[in-house]
Design a protein around this motif. Structure first.
Motif, short mmCIF file in Angstrom:
data_model
loop_
_atom_site.label_atom_id
_atom_site.label_comp_id
_atom_site.label_asym_id
_atom_site.label_seq_id
_atom_site.Cartn_x
_atom_site.Cartn_y
_atom_site.Cartn_z
N GLY A 59 0.81 -1.21 0.00
CA GLY A 59 0.00 0.00 0.00
C GLY A 59 0.84 1.27 0.00
N VAL A 60 1.95 1.25 0.74
CA VAL A 60 2.85 2.40 0.76
C VAL A 60 3.44 2.64 -0.63
CG1 VAL A 60 5.07 3.24 1.64
CG2 VAL A 60 3.38 2.29 3.22
N ILE A 61 3.87 1.57 -1.28
CA ILE A 61 4.42 1.71 -2.64
C ILE A 61 3.36 2.29 -3.57
CG2 ILE A 61 5.37 0.49 -4.63
CD1 ILE A 61 6.52 -1.57 -2.64
N ARG A 62 2.15 1.75 -3.51
CA ARG A 62 1.09 2.21 -4.40
C ARG A 62 0.68 3.66 -4.11
NH1 ARG A 62 -2.62 -3.02 -5.94
NH2 ARG A 62 -4.13 -1.37 -6.40
N ALA A 63 0.76 4.06 -2.85
CA ALA A 63 0.48 5.45 -2.52
C ALA A 63 1.54 6.36 -3.12
CB ALA A 63 0.43 5.63 -1.00
N TYR A 355 4.84 13.43 -15.66
CA TYR A 355 5.51 14.13 -16.76
C TYR A 355 6.80 13.45 -17.22
CZ TYR A 355 2.37 17.77 -15.11
OH TYR A 355 1.25 18.47 -14.71
N VAL A 356 7.27 12.46 -16.47
CA VAL A 356 8.54 11.81 -16.78
C VAL A 356 8.31 10.32 -16.98
CG1 VAL A 356 10.89 11.33 -16.00
CG2 VAL A 356 9.82 13.52 -15.45
N ALA A 357 8.79 9.79 -18.08
CA ALA A 357 8.64 8.35 -18.36
C ALA A 357 9.50 7.53 -17.41
CB ALA A 357 9.03 8.07 -19.80
N GLY A 358 8.99 6.39 -17.01
CA GLY A 358 9.74 5.50 -16.14
C GLY A 358 10.57 4.51 -16.94
N TRP A 359 11.40 3.78 -16.20
CA TRP A 359 12.26 2.79 -16.87
C TRP A 359 11.68 1.38 -16.78
CZ3 TRP A 359 13.81 -0.99 -13.51
CH2 TRP A 359 13.88 -0.67 -12.16
N ASP A 360 10.62 1.19 -15.99
CA ASP A 360 10.01 -0.13 -15.85
C ASP A 360 8.56 -0.04 -16.33
OD1 ASP A 360 8.86 -2.54 -15.10
OD2 ASP A 360 9.91 -2.64 -13.18
N SER A 361 8.30 -0.56 -17.51
CA SER A 361 6.95 -0.45 -18.10
C SER A 361 5.93 -1.33 -17.40
CB SER A 361 7.02 -0.81 -19.59
OG SER A 361 7.50 -2.12 -19.77
N TYR A 362 6.37 -2.24 -16.52
CA TYR A 362 5.45 -3.14 -15.83
C TYR A 362 5.15 -2.70 -14.40
CZ TYR A 362 6.69 -6.19 -19.72
OH TYR A 362 6.90 -6.70 -20.98
N TRP A 363 5.82 -1.64 -13.94
CA TRP A 363 5.70 -1.25 -12.53
C TRP A 363 4.27 -0.88 -12.16
CZ3 TRP A 363 9.47 -1.99 -9.02
CH2 TRP A 363 9.34 -1.41 -7.76
N TRP A 364 3.58 -0.13 -13.02
CA TRP A 364 2.20 0.26 -12.72
C TRP A 364 1.29 -0.95 -12.60
CZ3 TRP A 364 -0.16 4.92 -11.57
CH2 TRP A 364 -1.56 4.89 -11.52
N ASP A 365 1.54 -1.99 -13.42
CA ASP A 365 0.74 -3.21 -13.31
C ASP A 365 0.99 -3.92 -11.98
OD1 ASP A 365 -0.39 -2.85 -15.82
OD2 ASP A 365 1.24 -3.93 -16.83
N ARG A 366 2.23 -3.87 -11.53
CA ARG A 366 2.57 -4.50 -10.25
C ARG A 366 2.03 -3.69 -9.08
NH1 ARG A 366 6.62 -7.85 -9.43
NH2 ARG A 366 7.76 -6.58 -7.92
N TYR A 367 2.10 -2.36 -9.21
CA TYR A 367 1.68 -1.47 -8.13
C TYR A 367 0.77 -0.36 -8.67
CZ TYR A 367 5.51 -3.77 -5.64
OH TYR A 367 6.34 -4.70 -5.06
N PRO A 368 -0.47 -0.72 -9.04
CA PRO A 368 -1.39 0.32 -9.55
C PRO A 368 -1.60 1.40 -8.51
CG PRO A 368 -2.27 -1.90 -9.89
CD PRO A 368 -1.10 -2.05 -8.97
N GLY A 369 -1.60 2.64 -8.96
CA GLY A 369 -1.65 3.77 -8.03
C GLY A 369 -3.05 4.13 -7.56
N TRP A 370 -3.67 3.22 -6.84
CA TRP A 370 -4.99 3.52 -6.24
C TRP A 370 -5.25 2.58 -5.07
CZ3 TRP A 370 -10.07 0.95 -7.14
CH2 TRP A 370 -9.93 -0.35 -7.61
#
Length: 370
Positions: A59-63, A355-370
């Motif tokens: 949860g902390v990561i996703r926050a 505004y800045v692209a990340g280097w891990d395209s799968y990170w949001w899938d692992r840790y959706p921001g909600w």
């Protein structure tokens, strides 16, 4: 030694200590639940505090991910969502949970994130009555679901918040308040976050065993001294009790009757006082197993050993943990991954930002921001 090499060593030591904290709380939780009498072979079962601590870390990561991408975030709401994913995996109020959360996902699968695919997190590993009672009212406003509980899970499950820094200490109290309405439980959670953070960050510039043995007591002493800055999260009486527990460990270490007096029950303040006393009684790197075994003699040994494991693991790093126990723990890989991922998110936000692209395209899938 070059600046680059110095930086690399510092990064590795920080990682070791975060991993040590996460694995230490889990080993303590498991050893305490077994009252120190573990089976001689086979996997070691995780406790419910460890399961919930995993979801706190996630949860902390996703926050943090949400804050990076959306610009605004209410971390307690994101962490509450994490506890709800644990609940639905446990079969708790599944219909209510889905009405509350799945509708926001549309046709996408919920619960989401990689942690929802870990089978062990869906298995019953003890009871967390206050947490379950609060989550069962998930359709009510989030700030009205807490029970009056003073229970230890308010503290043990929020220990990973320490990785994010002292600025999150107040958040630890708010995370506890999601399910535990007693102010003393919330205070204990915030205080524990500060103390574990000091254990994670106290300097260890020398590798001598003598310095290593002093480091834990120095970290606790500095952490306790810093607590008054938390305002209402550390009253004068609470601060005095923490100081007394630490001083007892210095003057009368490892006295079972004293541990029982300091930690007489399964409440959050007892878990914290017992953990401080035990950790400061066994400050040495080679005393970690003895510290955990002593902690199990408390009336609620799993909560005291959980806090003890987090404190000593945070100072001495994962290398100091008993290999025979870590290698058998059923959530060791999960905890280790969460520890590394928390640091990755803090240091360089793998998914980038709005505004800045990340280097891990799968990170949001692992840790959706909600």
């Amino acid at each position: 030694m070059s600046d680059e090499k110095d930086h690399r060593i510092k990064v590795l030591r920080t990682e070791s200590r975060v991993r040590g904290m996460m694995l230490g709380l889990a080993i303590g939780d498991t050893l305490g639940a077994a009252r120190g009498k573990l089976p001689t072979s086979g996997a070691l079962r995780a406790g419910v505090s460890t399961q919930l601590a995993c979801f706190t870390a996630e949860g902390v990561i996703r926050a943090m991910v949400r804050g990076s991408h959306k610009g605004i975030c209410h971390p307690p709401s994101v962490v509450l969502h994490a506890y709800c994913r644990w609940a639905v995996m446990q079969g708790i109020e599944v219909d209510r949970m889905r009405r509350r959360w799945a509708a926001a996902k549309g046709d996408e699968a919920w619960p989401d994130g990689w942690l929802a695919d870990v089978p062990v997190l869906g298995e019953r590993r003890g009871s967390a009555p206050a947490t379950v009672a609060a989550l069962s009212r998930i359709e009510d406003p989030y700030d009205r679901i807490a029970t009056p509980s003073l229970g230890c899970h308010a503290l043990t499950r929020t220990l990973p918040v320490a990785v994010a820094g002292t600025g999150w200490a107040r958040q630890a109290g708010e995370f506890a308040a999601l399910t535990h309405g007693d102010s003393a439980a919330q205070s204990a959670a915030a205080q524990a976050a500060v103390l574990v953070h000091h254990c994670l960050t106290t300097p260890q510039e020398h590798d001598s065993s003598d310095h290593s043995d002093r480091a834990l007591r120095e970290a606790l002493e500095m952490g306790i001294a810093a607590l008054p800055s938390l305002g209402e999260r550390a009253t004068a009486d609470e601060h005095g009790r923490l100081l007394a527990a630490f001083q007892h460990a210095v003057d009368q270490p490892a006295q079972a009757p004293l541990l029982i007096r300091l930690a007489p029950d399964a409440t959050a303040p007892s878990a914290l006082l017992g953990g401080i006393y035990t950790a400061a009684s066994f400050p040495g790197r080679t005393q970690l197993r003895a510290a955990l075994e002593f902690a199990t003699s408390a009336p609620d040994g799993d909560s005291v050993a959980c806090v003890t494991g987090a404190l000593v693991g945070a100072v001495h790093g994962f290398e100091a943990l008993p290999v025979d126990l870590v290698s058998r723990h059923e959530l060791a890989w999960v905890l280790d991954t969460l520890a590394r991922d928390m640091l990755s998110q803090i240091v360089d936000s793998p998914s980038g930002s709005e505004y800045v692209a990340g280097w891990d395209s799968y990170w949001w899938d692992r840790y959706p921001g909600w």
